[in-house]
Design a protein around this motif. Structure first.
Motif, PDB file in Angstrom:
ATOM      1  N   VAL A 142       0.750  -1.274   0.070  1.00 50.23           N
ATOM      2  CA  VAL A 142      -0.006   0.043  -0.048  1.00 50.23           C
ATOM      3  C   VAL A 142       0.943   1.124  -0.143  1.00 50.23           C
ATOM      4  CG1 VAL A 142      -2.046  -1.063   1.213  1.00 50.23           C
ATOM      5  CG2 VAL A 142      -0.160   0.042   2.608  1.00 50.23           C
ATOM      6  N   PRO A 143       0.426   2.145  -0.580  1.00 51.65           N
ATOM      7  CA  PRO A 143       1.022   3.648  -0.213  1.00 51.65           C
ATOM      8  C   PRO A 143       1.352   3.728   1.041  1.00 51.65           C
ATOM      9  CG  PRO A 143      -0.626   3.806  -2.036  1.00 51.65           C
ATOM     10  CD  PRO A 143      -0.816   2.748  -1.308  1.00 51.65           C
ATOM     11  N   ILE A 144       2.724   4.405   1.367  1.00 48.16           N
ATOM     12  CA  ILE A 144       2.835   4.689   2.685  1.00 48.16           C
ATOM     13  C   ILE A 144       3.538   6.166   2.705  1.00 48.16           C
ATOM     14  CG2 ILE A 144       3.159   2.410   3.677  1.00 48.16           C
ATOM     15  CD1 ILE A 144       6.107   2.424   3.282  1.00 48.16           C
ATOM     16  N   THR A 145       3.576   6.834   3.855  1.00 52.84           N
ATOM     17  CA  THR A 145       4.216   8.198   3.785  1.00 52.84           C
ATOM     18  C   THR A 145       5.219   8.159   5.157  1.00 52.84           C
ATOM     19  OG1 THR A 145       2.414   9.244   3.068  1.00 52.84           O
ATOM     20  CG2 THR A 145       3.882  10.745   4.390  1.00 52.84           C
ATOM     21  N   ILE A 146       6.554   8.178   4.862  1.00 53.32           N
ATOM     22  CA  ILE A 146       7.520   8.100   5.953  1.00 53.32           C
ATOM     23  C   ILE A 146       8.415   9.227   5.513  1.00 53.32           C
ATOM     24  CG2 ILE A 146       7.233   5.865   6.595  1.00 53.32           C
ATOM     25  CD1 ILE A 146       9.860   5.108   5.150  1.00 53.32           C
ATOM     26  N   GLY A 147       9.261   9.835   6.514  1.00 45.07           N
ATOM     27  CA  GLY A 147      10.133  10.861   6.540  1.00 45.07           C
ATOM     28  C   GLY A 147       9.553  11.961   5.448  1.00 45.07           C
ATOM     29  N   GLY A 148       8.423  12.182   5.624  1.00 40.75           N
ATOM     30  CA  GLY A 148       7.458  13.377   4.660  1.00 40.75           C
ATOM     31  C   GLY A 148       7.265  13.141   3.448  1.00 40.75           C
ATOM     32  N   THR A 149       7.446  11.808   3.020  1.00 41.78           N
ATOM     33  CA  THR A 149       7.606  11.417   1.536  1.00 41.78           C
ATOM     34  C   THR A 149       6.505  10.271   1.361  1.00 41.78           C
ATOM     35  OG1 THR A 149       9.788  12.314   1.266  1.00 41.78           O
ATOM     36  CG2 THR A 149       8.788  10.656  -0.347  1.00 41.78           C
ATOM     37  N   ARG A 150       5.725  10.383   0.407  1.00 41.19           N
ATOM     38  CA  ARG A 150       4.814   9.375  -0.003  1.00 41.19           C
ATOM     39  C   ARG A 150       5.532   8.371  -1.009  1.00 41.19           C
ATOM     40  NH1 ARG A 150      -0.752   8.210  -0.223  1.00 41.19           N
ATOM     41  NH2 ARG A 150      -1.511   7.113  -2.092  1.00 41.19           N
ATOM     42  N   ILE A 151       5.503   7.072  -0.605  1.00 40.01           N
ATOM     43  CA  ILE A 151       6.224   5.985  -1.349  1.00 40.01           C
ATOM     44  C   ILE A 151       5.199   4.871  -1.720  1.00 40.01           C
ATOM     45  CG2 ILE A 151       8.177   3.989  -1.013  1.00 40.01           C
ATOM     46  CD1 ILE A 151       8.676   6.059   1.217  1.00 40.01           C
ATOM     47  N   SER A 152       5.246   4.338  -3.021  1.00 44.64           N
ATOM     48  CA  SER A 152       4.497   3.336  -3.271  1.00 44.64           C
ATOM     49  C   SER A 152       5.232   2.365  -3.767  1.00 44.64           C
ATOM     50  CB  SER A 152       3.781   4.012  -4.884  1.00 44.64           C
ATOM     51  OG  SER A 152       2.832   5.036  -4.432  1.00 44.64           O
ATOM     52  N   ASP A 153       4.567   1.100  -3.627  1.00 43.34           N
ATOM     53  CA  ASP A 153       5.141  -0.313  -4.241  1.00 43.34           C
ATOM     54  C   ASP A 153       5.683  -0.153  -5.629  1.00 43.34           C
ATOM     55  OD1 ASP A 153       4.990  -2.570  -2.501  1.00 43.34           O
ATOM     56  OD2 ASP A 153       4.390  -3.443  -4.261  1.00 43.34           O
ATOM     57  N   GLY A 154       6.792  -0.473  -5.927  1.00 40.47           N
ATOM     58  CA  GLY A 154       7.625  -0.429  -7.101  1.00 40.47           C
ATOM     59  C   GLY A 154       8.263   0.613  -7.444  1.00 40.47           C
ATOM     60  N   GLU A 155       8.195   1.758  -6.702  1.00 47.41           N
ATOM     61  CA  GLU A 155       8.905   2.804  -6.888  1.00 47.41           C
ATOM     62  C   GLU A 155      10.398   2.322  -6.605  1.00 47.41           C
ATOM     63  OE1 GLU A 155       6.908   7.046  -6.643  1.00 47.41           O
ATOM     64  OE2 GLU A 155       7.093   6.037  -4.644  1.00 47.41           O
ATOM     65  N   TRP A 156      11.671   3.314  -6.709  1.00 49.06           N
ATOM     66  CA  TRP A 156      12.987   2.923  -6.702  1.00 49.06           C
ATOM     67  C   TRP A 156      13.430   3.647  -5.432  1.00 49.06           C
ATOM     68  CZ3 TRP A 156      16.591  -0.515  -9.043  1.00 49.06           C
ATOM     69  CH2 TRP A 156      16.068  -1.389  -9.626  1.00 49.06           C
ATOM     70  N   LEU A 157      14.044   2.807  -4.640  1.00 53.31           N
ATOM     71  CA  LEU A 157      14.697   3.442  -3.400  1.00 53.31           C
ATOM     72  C   LEU A 157      16.469   3.572  -3.692  1.00 53.31           C
ATOM     73  CD1 LEU A 157      14.050   3.520   0.248  1.00 53.31           C
ATOM     74  CD2 LEU A 157      16.552   2.822  -0.456  1.00 53.31           C
ATOM     75  N   TYR A 158      17.104   4.689  -3.251  1.00 55.47           N
ATOM     76  CA  TYR A 158      18.442   5.034  -3.480  1.00 55.47           C
ATOM     77  C   TYR A 158      19.045   5.507  -2.005  1.00 55.47           C
ATOM     78  CZ  TYR A 158      17.628   4.435  -8.304  1.00 55.47           C
ATOM     79  OH  TYR A 158      17.490   4.061  -9.754  1.00 55.47           O
ATOM     80  N   ALA A 159      19.944   4.780  -1.366  1.00 56.08           N
ATOM     81  CA  ALA A 159      20.292   5.204  -0.079  1.00 56.08           C
ATOM     82  C   ALA A 159      22.013   5.471  -0.065  1.00 56.08           C
ATOM     83  CB  ALA A 159      19.822   4.195   0.988  1.00 56.08           C
ATOM     84  N   ASP A 160      22.408   6.022   0.611  1.00 52.59           N
ATOM     85  CA  ASP A 160      23.907   6.194   1.056  1.00 52.59           C
ATOM     86  C   ASP A 160      24.006   7.063   2.331  1.00 52.59           C
ATOM     87  OD1 ASP A 160      23.695   9.079   0.195  1.00 52.59           O
ATOM     88  OD2 ASP A 160      25.067   8.662  -1.641  1.00 52.59           O
ATOM     89  N   THR A 161      25.245   7.361   2.786  1.00 56.65           N
ATOM     90  CA  THR A 161      25.603   8.234   3.942  1.00 56.65           C
ATOM     91  C   THR A 161      24.839   9.437   3.693  1.00 56.65           C
ATOM     92  OG1 THR A 161      27.659   8.528   3.181  1.00 56.65           O
ATOM     93  CG2 THR A 161      27.541   6.767   4.496  1.00 56.65           C
ATOM     94  N   ASP A 162      24.759  10.028   2.654  1.00 56.90           N
ATOM     95  CA  ASP A 162      23.911  11.660   2.327  1.00 56.90           C
ATOM     96  C   ASP A 162      22.376  11.415   2.606  1.00 56.90           C
ATOM     97  OD1 ASP A 162      26.279  12.853   1.982  1.00 56.90           O
ATOM     98  OD2 ASP A 162      26.047  12.951  -0.031  1.00 56.90           O
ATOM     99  N   GLY A 163      21.738  10.161   2.448  1.00 60.36           N
ATOM    100  CA  GLY A 163      20.407  10.282   2.656  1.00 60.36           C
ATOM    101  C   GLY A 163      19.680   9.201   1.642  1.00 60.36           C
ATOM    102  N   ILE A 164      18.485   9.289   1.664  1.00 61.48           N
ATOM    103  CA  ILE A 164      17.506   8.362   1.059  1.00 61.48           C
ATOM    104  C   ILE A 164      16.586   9.123   0.066  1.00 61.48           C
ATOM    105  CG2 ILE A 164      15.660   6.757   1.366  1.00 61.48           C
ATOM    106  CD1 ILE A 164      16.659   6.177   4.125  1.00 61.48           C
ATOM    107  N   LEU A 165      16.665   8.449  -1.347  1.00 61.03           N
ATOM    108  CA  LEU A 165      15.829   9.167  -2.397  1.00 61.03           C
ATOM    109  C   LEU A 165      14.697   8.208  -2.698  1.00 61.03           C
ATOM    110  CD1 LEU A 165      18.639  10.452  -4.696  1.00 61.03           C
ATOM    111  CD2 LEU A 165      17.249  12.069  -2.886  1.00 61.03           C
ATOM    112  N   ILE A 166      13.661   8.577  -3.345  1.00 63.44           N
ATOM    113  CA  ILE A 166      12.488   7.850  -4.035  1.00 63.44           C
ATOM    114  C   ILE A 166      12.451   8.343  -5.220  1.00 63.44           C
ATOM    115  CG2 ILE A 166      10.189   6.974  -3.598  1.00 63.44           C
ATOM    116  CD1 ILE A 166      11.958   5.901  -1.383  1.00 63.44           C
ATOM    117  N   SER A 167      12.417   7.392  -6.204  1.00 62.07           N
ATOM    118  CA  SER A 167      12.194   7.738  -7.721  1.00 62.07           C
ATOM    119  C   SER A 167      11.160   6.911  -7.947  1.00 62.07           C
ATOM    120  CB  SER A 167      13.323   7.531  -8.395  1.00 62.07           C
ATOM    121  OG  SER A 167      13.120   7.720  -9.940  1.00 62.07           O
ATOM    122  N   ARG A 168      10.140   7.646  -8.888  1.00 62.46           N
ATOM    123  CA  ARG A 168       8.931   6.927  -9.673  1.00 62.46           C
ATOM    124  C   ARG A 168       9.806   5.596 -10.384  1.00 62.46           C
ATOM    125  NH1 ARG A 168       5.376  11.441 -10.295  1.00 62.46           N
ATOM    126  NH2 ARG A 168       4.451  11.645  -8.266  1.00 62.46           N
TER     127      ARG A 168
END
Length: 166
Positions: A135-161
């Motif tokens: 289900v779509p969720i909202t964490i860290g002030g950001t809405r995230i949907s199943d199937g989107e892409w996450l990129y994480a490193d020591t600077d932070g976390i990005l979500i891309s469609r």
């Protein structure tokens, strides 16, 4: 393949940031696990102080995916511990992001997987099996949907469609 940093992704894709297709989570997550840089397609899960569904997901083959768990931001107990993280590592998950707490930090920090969470807490979660998958969720002030892409490193976390190529 050279690892691309989240800062480089942001610098290379200003149009995606403006359009909302590329979003950054608020910097509220602590870094755990040996893999500080990870990315993959997102699987979403919404639970509250209950870890049954998290364990079920991590028992499946991860195939390089990232489990993103909205734990409601609860700081009253841990919803992820060492055993499921070891299982996730062995099943090929790229990472786990938890809007909540974890425990067994030393064990998790020994695993070759990326883990992000708000904090650590010694108390364990309930085992009722209540929650919502994919289900779509909202964490860290950001809405995230199943199937989107996450990129994480020591600077932070990005979500891309979509999966980004740089």
């Amino acid at each position: 393949m050279a690892l691309v940093t989240t800062a480089e992704i942001c610098d290379a894709n200003p149009q995606l940031i403006v359009s909302g297709e590329l979003r950054a989570l608020k910097p509220i997550f602590k870094i755990y696990g040996r893999r500080q840089v990870f990315s993959g397609p997102v699987v979403t899960l919404k639970v509250f102080e209950d870890n049954v569904l998290i364990r079920e997901f991590l028992e499946e083959k991860g195939n390089g995916r990232v489990l993103v768990v909205d734990g409601g931001g609860s700081l009253r107990c841990a919803i992820l511990g060492g055993n499921p993280v070891v299982q996730a590592q062995n099943n090929g998950w790229a990472g786990i992001v938890v809007n909540g707490c974890i425990r067994d930090v030393d064990e998790i920090n020994g695993c070759d997987i990326g883990v992000r969470a708000l904090a650590s807490h010694p108390m364990k979660a309930n085992k009722k099996g209540i929650g919502e998958k994919h289900v779509p969720i909202t964490i860290g002030g950001t809405r995230i949907s199943d199937g989107e892409w996450l990129y994480a490193d020591t600077d932070g976390i990005l979500i891309s469609r979509t999966e980004l190529s740089i």
